[in-house]
Design a protein around this motif. Sequence first.
Motif, mmCIF file in Angstrom:
data_model
loop_
_atom_site.group_PDB
_atom_site.id
_atom_site.type_symbol
_atom_site.label_atom_id
_atom_site.label_comp_id
_atom_site.label_asym_id
_atom_site.label_seq_id
_atom_site.Cartn_x
_atom_site.Cartn_y
_atom_site.Cartn_z
ATOM 1 N N LYS A 4 0.830 -1.202 0.000
ATOM 2 C CA LYS A 4 0.000 0.000 0.000
ATOM 3 C C LYS A 4 0.871 1.261 0.000
ATOM 4 C CE LYS A 4 -3.765 2.336 2.395
ATOM 5 N NZ LYS A 4 -3.589 3.457 1.559
ATOM 6 N N ILE A 5 1.927 1.244 0.796
ATOM 7 C CA ILE A 5 2.834 2.394 0.846
ATOM 8 C C ILE A 5 3.454 2.638 -0.526
ATOM 9 C CG2 ILE A 5 4.989 3.270 1.826
ATOM 10 C CD1 ILE A 5 4.252 1.760 4.410
ATOM 11 N N TYR A 7 2.355 1.653 -3.497
ATOM 12 C CA TYR A 7 1.331 2.056 -4.462
ATOM 13 C C TYR A 7 0.941 3.520 -4.261
ATOM 14 C CZ TYR A 7 -2.992 2.245 -7.087
ATOM 15 O OH TYR A 7 -3.973 2.607 -7.967
ATOM 16 N N ASP A 8 0.728 3.924 -3.015
ATOM 17 C CA ASP A 8 0.360 5.313 -2.734
ATOM 18 C C ASP A 8 1.465 6.274 -3.155
ATOM 19 O OD1 ASP A 8 -2.041 4.433 -1.711
ATOM 20 O OD2 ASP A 8 -1.431 4.627 0.391
ATOM 21 N N TYR A 9 2.706 5.890 -2.930
ATOM 22 C CA TYR A 9 3.853 6.707 -3.306
ATOM 23 C C TYR A 9 3.899 6.920 -4.817
ATOM 24 C CZ TYR A 9 8.798 7.912 -3.999
ATOM 25 O OH TYR A 9 9.962 8.518 -4.371
ATOM 26 N N THR A 11 1.462 6.509 -7.061
ATOM 27 C CA THR A 11 0.310 7.253 -7.568
ATOM 28 C C THR A 11 0.445 8.741 -7.250
ATOM 29 O OG1 THR A 11 -0.981 6.691 -5.592
ATOM 30 C CG2 THR A 11 -1.307 5.326 -7.534
ATOM 31 N N ALA A 12 1.016 9.066 -6.106
ATOM 32 C CA ALA A 12 1.231 10.472 -5.761
ATOM 33 C C ALA A 12 2.251 11.101 -6.706
ATOM 34 C CB ALA A 12 1.688 10.602 -4.314
ATOM 35 N N LYS A 15 0.741 12.049 -10.218
ATOM 36 C CA LYS A 15 -0.248 13.116 -10.338
ATOM 37 C C LYS A 15 0.383 14.331 -10.987
ATOM 38 C CE LYS A 15 -3.176 11.874 -6.483
ATOM 39 N NZ LYS A 15 -3.643 12.251 -5.157
ATOM 40 N N TRP A 49 5.992 -0.894 -9.334
ATOM 41 C CA TRP A 49 4.863 -0.023 -9.635
ATOM 42 C C TRP A 49 5.248 1.068 -10.637
ATOM 43 C CZ3 TRP A 49 0.113 -1.353 -8.916
ATOM 44 C CH2 TRP A 49 -0.235 -2.202 -7.880
#
Length: 52
Positions: A4-5, A7-9, A11-12, A15, A49
Amino acid sequence: MLDKIAYDYVTALRKRGANVAKIKYELAEQVKKYSEEEKAKLRELIQKWLIK
């Protein structure tokens, strides 16, 4: 948890108009308490990712 960490990194970072330095700093602060093994696994996940 590491998935999760990572993936969130990623995707951020993807952006539009992302503040890359701020995102990297926040990730570094977040993983300070992790062991070297966990950090290595997190690096591998982030690479996975980013390639996708």
